[in-house]
Design a protein around this motif. Structure first.
Motif, PDB file in Angstrom:
ATOM      1  N   HIS A  19       0.770  -1.303  -0.183  1.00  0.00           N
ATOM      2  CA  HIS A  19      -0.076   0.080   0.018  1.00  0.00           C
ATOM      3  C   HIS A  19       0.765   1.241   0.022  1.00  0.00           C
ATOM      4  O   HIS A  19       0.535   2.136  -1.052  1.00  0.00           O
ATOM      5  CB  HIS A  19      -0.984   0.072   1.210  1.00  0.00           C
ATOM      6  N   GLU A  21       4.974   2.983   1.474  1.00  0.00           N
ATOM      7  CA  GLU A  21       6.247   2.814   1.733  1.00  0.00           C
ATOM      8  C   GLU A  21       7.144   3.737   2.542  1.00  0.00           C
ATOM      9  O   GLU A  21       7.242   4.860   1.926  1.00  0.00           O
ATOM     10  CB  GLU A  21       6.830   2.248   0.558  1.00  0.00           C
ATOM     11  N   PHE A  22       7.301   3.534   3.545  1.00  0.00           N
ATOM     12  CA  PHE A  22       8.247   4.601   4.317  1.00  0.00           C
ATOM     13  C   PHE A  22       9.491   3.992   4.860  1.00  0.00           C
ATOM     14  O   PHE A  22       9.776   2.902   4.697  1.00  0.00           O
ATOM     15  CB  PHE A  22       7.333   5.352   5.572  1.00  0.00           C
ATOM     16  N   THR A  23      10.345   4.950   5.570  1.00  0.00           N
ATOM     17  CA  THR A  23      11.704   4.346   5.953  1.00  0.00           C
ATOM     18  C   THR A  23      11.400   3.228   7.193  1.00  0.00           C
ATOM     19  O   THR A  23      12.199   2.185   7.034  1.00  0.00           O
ATOM     20  CB  THR A  23      12.503   5.629   6.702  1.00  0.00           C
ATOM     21  N   ARG A  24      10.707   3.231   8.053  1.00  0.00           N
ATOM     22  CA  ARG A  24      10.339   2.233   9.039  1.00  0.00           C
ATOM     23  C   ARG A  24       9.319   1.851   9.251  1.00  0.00           C
ATOM     24  O   ARG A  24       8.918   0.699   9.904  1.00  0.00           O
ATOM     25  CB  ARG A  24      10.880   3.277  10.427  1.00  0.00           C
ATOM     26  N   GLU A  43      12.330   0.139  15.787  1.00  0.00           N
ATOM     27  CA  GLU A  43      12.191   1.603  16.335  1.00  0.00           C
ATOM     28  C   GLU A  43      10.531   1.852  16.443  1.00  0.00           C
ATOM     29  O   GLU A  43      10.089   2.359  17.196  1.00  0.00           O
ATOM     30  CB  GLU A  43      12.702   2.463  15.500  1.00  0.00           C
ATOM     31  N   LEU A  56      14.234  -3.386   6.912  1.00  0.00           N
ATOM     32  CA  LEU A  56      13.300  -3.328   5.939  1.00  0.00           C
ATOM     33  C   LEU A  56      14.021  -2.923   4.424  1.00  0.00           C
ATOM     34  O   LEU A  56      13.467  -2.525   3.468  1.00  0.00           O
ATOM     35  CB  LEU A  56      12.375  -1.959   5.983  1.00  0.00           C
ATOM     36  N   ASN A  57      15.241  -3.272   4.359  1.00  0.00           N
ATOM     37  CA  ASN A  57      16.012  -3.187   3.057  1.00  0.00           C
ATOM     38  C   ASN A  57      15.311  -3.935   2.000  1.00  0.00           C
ATOM     39  O   ASN A  57      15.388  -3.544   0.835  1.00  0.00           O
ATOM     40  CB  ASN A  57      17.470  -3.615   3.379  1.00  0.00           C
ATOM     41  N   PHE A  59      11.778  -6.292   1.012  1.00  0.00           N
ATOM     42  CA  PHE A  59      10.730  -6.921   1.324  1.00  0.00           C
ATOM     43  C   PHE A  59       9.673  -7.157   0.178  1.00  0.00           C
ATOM     44  O   PHE A  59      10.000  -6.506  -1.033  1.00  0.00           O
ATOM     45  CB  PHE A  59       9.743  -5.783   2.191  1.00  0.00           C
ATOM     46  N   GLY A 156      -0.544  14.869   5.847  1.00  0.00           N
ATOM     47  CA  GLY A 156      -0.096  13.555   5.936  1.00  0.00           C
ATOM     48  C   GLY A 156      -0.990  12.463   5.874  1.00  0.00           C
ATOM     49  O   GLY A 156      -2.446  12.620   5.567  1.00  0.00           O
ATOM     50  N   LEU A 157      -0.606  11.203   5.828  1.00  0.00           N
ATOM     51  CA  LEU A 157      -1.476   9.954   5.668  1.00  0.00           C
ATOM     52  C   LEU A 157      -2.346   9.537   6.863  1.00  0.00           C
ATOM     53  O   LEU A 157      -3.379   9.095   6.454  1.00  0.00           O
ATOM     54  CB  LEU A 157      -0.385   8.831   5.338  1.00  0.00           C
ATOM     55  N   GLU A 202      -7.760   4.610   3.497  1.00  0.00           N
ATOM     56  CA  GLU A 202      -7.717   3.190   3.881  1.00  0.00           C
ATOM     57  C   GLU A 202      -6.910   3.180   5.030  1.00  0.00           C
ATOM     58  O   GLU A 202      -7.288   2.296   5.873  1.00  0.00           O
ATOM     59  CB  GLU A 202      -7.095   2.303   2.876  1.00  0.00           C
ATOM     60  N   GLY A 246       5.186  10.245  14.105  1.00  0.00           N
ATOM     61  CA  GLY A 246       4.849  11.231  13.132  1.00  0.00           C
ATOM     62  C   GLY A 246       4.998  12.628  13.479  1.00  0.00           C
ATOM     63  O   GLY A 246       5.838  13.015  14.420  1.00  0.00           O
ATOM     64  N   HIS A 247       4.565  13.646  12.703  1.00  0.00           N
ATOM     65  CA  HIS A 247       4.755  14.945  13.144  1.00  0.00           C
ATOM     66  C   HIS A 247       4.111  15.456  14.209  1.00  0.00           C
ATOM     67  O   HIS A 247       4.402  16.006  15.136  1.00  0.00           O
ATOM     68  CB  HIS A 247       4.481  15.684  11.614  1.00  0.00           C
ATOM     69  N   SER A 249       1.014  13.071  15.145  1.00  0.00           N
ATOM     70  CA  SER A 249       0.089  11.811  15.170  1.00  0.00           C
ATOM     71  C   SER A 249       0.137  11.527  16.593  1.00  0.00           C
ATOM     72  O   SER A 249      -1.060  11.302  17.249  1.00  0.00           O
ATOM     73  CB  SER A 249       0.465  10.884  14.387  1.00  0.00           C
TER      74      SER A 249
ATOM     75  N   SER B  17       3.721  12.621   7.595  1.00  0.00           N
ATOM     76  CA  SER B  17       3.425  14.174   7.644  1.00  0.00           C
ATOM     77  C   SER B  17       4.883  14.829   8.002  1.00  0.00           C
ATOM     78  O   SER B  17       4.688  16.166   7.837  1.00  0.00           O
ATOM     79  CB  SER B  17       2.317  14.003   9.143  1.00  0.00           C
ATOM     80  N   ILE B  18       5.770  14.409   8.745  1.00  0.00           N
ATOM     81  CA  ILE B  18       6.949  14.983   9.193  1.00  0.00           C
ATOM     82  C   ILE B  18       7.577  15.671   7.604  1.00  0.00           C
ATOM     83  O   ILE B  18       7.752  16.886   7.471  1.00  0.00           O
ATOM     84  CB  ILE B  18       7.927  14.208   9.530  1.00  0.00           C
ATOM     85  N   LYS B  97      12.423   6.625   0.024  1.00  0.00           N
ATOM     86  CA  LYS B  97      11.293   5.782   0.668  1.00  0.00           C
ATOM     87  C   LYS B  97      11.084   6.794   2.026  1.00  0.00           C
ATOM     88  O   LYS B  97      11.093   6.488   2.998  1.00  0.00           O
ATOM     89  CB  LYS B  97      11.756   4.475   1.323  1.00  0.00           C
TER      90      LYS B  97
END
Lengths: 273, 512
Positions: A19, A21-24, A43, A56-57, A59, A156-157, A202, A246-247, A249, B17-18, B97
């Motif tokens: 769906h 994809e973020f760093t962590r 983390e 998560l290098n 997946f 943001g999401l 979603e 989050g910023h 959240s 969001s950041i 990412k």
């Protein structure tokens, strides 16, 4: 090959596709229903629908989670349900939480400043005003109108408005558990809030449904433990961990939670329903 | 107040969001930008966009999950530029990412304001904007690494004169490699810290000497790049001389290694005069220069990059070199196989190889590089006899990434040359480190496997420029190459001498 460190205790078997994809965090959506799961690093930590992995290098873009896998693997399971909690929230802790929120008012537009009636000059001001108006509407005027004002509102999401609504849902769970209230209409109230909070996002929807079920992440669980049984220092530390999500959240959710647990339950606008 | 609104809709893209808050904040800090918003197109967010005057009719058709971007500015040009920059940043964030740890800045001045101690700006914009950006950075007291190429000679001179007047450095243009205080900039490797300082007018040359020094137990204080044109008559070595002065004054630097093609005679004289004044040992590897030209200024002469690294190491570590000669492999060829094809991603490697082949009396050398020992190819895409190609040259890189990053073109060429029945030996380089392709095991080695599988009797030599600290896993790459019977020399010079010996042994490239 993903090295799994912890499995969410409410993961739903089935086929999933990527769906977002973020760093962590990498979110997957079930292709047969609206459920989701998240691959996360340590983390981020455990949660009802999280799979904590070493890295998560690499997946897959698609995966199939089977019941058998969940049953057979002796991987550590998260513990996400609020039902298993013995929660008592003292007035001192509540005051402590209020202090922490005010100390961190720059982290969430939902924390009201002294300068309440300012003329909005830009997008940020308008957004802040609307979030505060929505919050007041929910508790002071019209629950459903307030939810309508807040759902999907913000950046943001998982926008601030949705996070605040998640906090409200969790707050109702906490409030009823901590006061041992036998409230037959609680589930009806939760359902009413949920149904009116759902939008077309979603991921936000899934987080709202998770909160509706009284399920929380490891970090939120640590916070609730600290609020219930920990020292003031424990509370501060748990707050800081939650505030890093989050910023805004993490703090937005705590504002929603605080607004519910500081009040008598059910509050007046709930009684209308 | 008159204002302009520029908008963008992004479909199916999610950002944390950041990232969105940080990017929005940076845009709003820009001069002449009045307001900005980046939000998902939910009904409530649309209401706020309308209330703040950021909504446009184009947003009507966007679904709720689309990202709506709106910027309000005092003039059209600045608003448009901010939107383009913002889009570039979001595309970049997406590639990485959503790494919210990264900081975003819309100008060098904005970055400098927040990173007060920063004193170097790495500029890598299109050549036509590079000089302007460099001048802005110089004006706020920054040294420059100018990675961009296509900067005119006049612009380079003007920038360097201005920088010199402010005691600042302009490293470049077209400067590929620097290591300042251990921090790699551009194409560079994970090297050890030490007391050898380098001034390099050649990117891959600098990578070669810094990695050799590290691999053989030494370390680098700084490696200061200058750009290849700096040592020419027009620029007069402005940066080269400033960099040399800095290393002479630098307490950490005990030995100095200079890497370049031969400087203009006037520039060489100025370098020599500076070198004469210092008590530090200065080794000059001016590829193609005569020994006497260097030694008259009391500098230590190094014929090849490897020799430069060895001499610096010998002084730094106070020990004799332990390098042995590479053995020539047993050669089993048919009578048609006579020629060498060198396909390089590093221009300096192609240059040095030609000098060495010429020095070893190998004839019939063709290249796309102008070198005294070879003939310029009419068509660089068609090899002739012994051909050495720099695939990083303009004719191969226009509109595509450098061959250190994207192996596609070279992989095709390797296979084409290998199939030529007249080819006896392929000589290749593989440059590792920051900036280079991250996955040569999957993107480069399979080509050699294919060559090995389909063409049996062919000598393949491949240098691997890098250190064990580089992320690409040098040890595994070398092991894989050796398992494919590829010869891996310790340096480009060692490989080039080996090629010369092979050609001599075949007896067809030798000057008889």
């Amino acid at each position: 090959m993903l090295k799994i460190l912890e499995l969410g205790d409410y993961l739903i078997p089935g086929p999933y596709k990527l769906h977002s994809e973020f760093t962590r965090v990498v979110n997957f959506q079930n292709t047969l229903n609206d459920s989701m799961l998240s691959l996360v690093t340590s983390e981020v930590g455990g949660g009802p629908y999280n799979i904590v992995v070493e890295s998560l290098n690499h997946f897959p873009e698609e995966m199939h989670l089977t019941k058998q896998y969940l049953i057979e693997n002796s991987i550590k399971l998260s513990s996400s349900s609020l039902k298993s909690f013995d929660i008592q929230i003292s007035q001192e802790k509540l005051k402590g939480l209020k202090t922490l929120l005010f100390e961190n008012k720059d982290k969430s537009y939902l924390i009201e400043s002294d300068n309440k009636d300012f003329e909005p000059a830009n997008f940020e001001d308008h957004l802040k005003n609307r979030l505060i108006e929505g919050k007041r509407e929910i508790f002071d005027k019209d629950l459903l109108e307030g939810i309508k004002m807040l759902k999907g509102l913000g950046v943001g999401l998982t926008p601030s408005g949705d996070d605040f609504l998640i906090g409200i849902l969790l707050g109702i769970h906490l409030k009823t558990i901590s006061t041992r209230q036998t409230d037959l209409s609680r589930d009806k109230i939760l359902k009413l809030i949920l149904e009116n909070s759902l939008g077309k996002n979603e991921l936000s929807n899934w987080f709202l449904k998770t909160a509706f079920r009284g399920l929380v992440s490891s970090k939120m669980k640590i916070f609730i433990s600290a609020l219930s049984q920990g020292s003031m220092q424990d509370l501060r530390e748990a707050f800081e961990i939650q505030a890093r999500i989050g910023h805004s959240s993490g703090v937005d959710q705590l504002v929603g939670l605080y607004e519910v647990i500081k009040r008598e339950y059910p509050w007046p606008t709930l009684l209308k329903h | 107040m008159a204002h302009f609104i520029k908008t963008l809709i992004k479909s199916g893209e999610y950002f944390d969001s950041i990232t969105l808050m940080v990017v929005t904040k940076k845009i709003k800090e820009l001069k002449n930008i009045l307001d900005a918003a980046i939000v998902m197109g939910t009904l409530e967010n649309r209401k706020i966009l309308k209330a703040s005057g950021l909504y446009v009719d184009e947003f009507n058709i966007a679904p709720e999950n689309d990202l709506l971007i709106s910027i309000k500015g005092e003039n059209q040009k600045i608003t448009e530029e901010a939107l383009i920059k913002l889009d570039e940043i979001l595309v970049d964030v997406k590639k990485r990412k959503n790494s919210s740890k990264d900081e975003f800045y819309f100008s060098i001045a904005q970055a400098k304001k927040e990173l007060k101690e920063a004193n170097i700006a790495l500029i890598s914009v299109s050549g036509k904007y590079a000089a302007l950006e460099a001048m802005k950075a110089l004006n706020i007291g920054m040294n420059i690494m100018l990675f961009s190429d296509n900067v005119s000679l006049a612009e380079e001179l003007s920038l360097k004169k201005y920088a010199a007047s402010k005691d600042l450095l302009v490293m470049g243009p077209d400067c590929g490699t620097c290591i300042i205080g251990g921090v790699p900039l551009g194409f560079a490797n994970k090297v050890s810290s030490g007391d050898i300082g380098i001034v390099g007018a050649s990117g891959t040359g600098t990578q070669e000497v810094t990695t050799l020094i590290t691999n053989f137990g030494g370390g680098i204080s700084h490696a200061i790049g200058t750009g290849g044109r700096d040592v020419g008559q027009d620029i007069g070595g402005i940066t080269f001389l400033s960099a040399l002065k800095l290393l002479i004054e630098d307490e950490k630097t005990k030995t100095i290694l200079l890497v370049s093609k031969p400087p203009h005679v006037d520039v060489l004289a100025k370098i020599g005069e500076l070198a004469k004044k210092t008590t530090k040992k200065v080794i000059a590897c001016f590829l193609g220069a005569q020994k006497s030209q260097v030694e008259k200024y009391n500098m230590i002469y190094a014929k090849t990059l490897e020799e430069g690294a060895i001499k610096a190491l010998e002084i730094s570590l106070n020990r004799d070199s332990i390098f042995g000669a590479l053995e020539i492999p047993a050669i089993k060829m048919n009578s048609k196989q006579r020629f060498l094809r060198g396909l390089f991603s590093g221009g300096t490697f192609a240059f040095e190889t030609q000098l060495i082949l010429g020095g070893e009396s190998i004839k019939d050398i063709y290249s796309n590089l102008k070198v005294v020992t070879s003939t310029l190819l009419d068509d660089p895409h068609q090899s002739m006899k012994n051909t050495i190609i720099d695939l990083g040259a303009d004719e191969f890189t226009q509109g595509r990434p450098h061959p250190m990053i994207d192996y596609t073109l070279r992989n095709e060429r390797i296979f084409k040359e290998a199939k030529d029945p007249e080819v006896a030996c392929l000589y290749l380089d593989l440059v590792l480190g920051f900036g280079s392709n991250k996955n040569p095991i999957n993107e480069f080695l399979p080509t050699l496997q294919k060559v090995r599988k389909e063409i049996k009797d062919l000598i393949v030599i491949c240098t691997v420029t890098g250190t064990d600290g580089d992320s690409q896993n040098k040890k595994e790459i070398v092991a894989n190459l050796k398992a494919m019977d590829v010869i891996v020399p310790r340096s480009n010079a060692a490989g080039a001498f080996l090629c010369a010996n092979i050609l001599k042994q075949i007896g067809r490239g030798e000057n008889e």
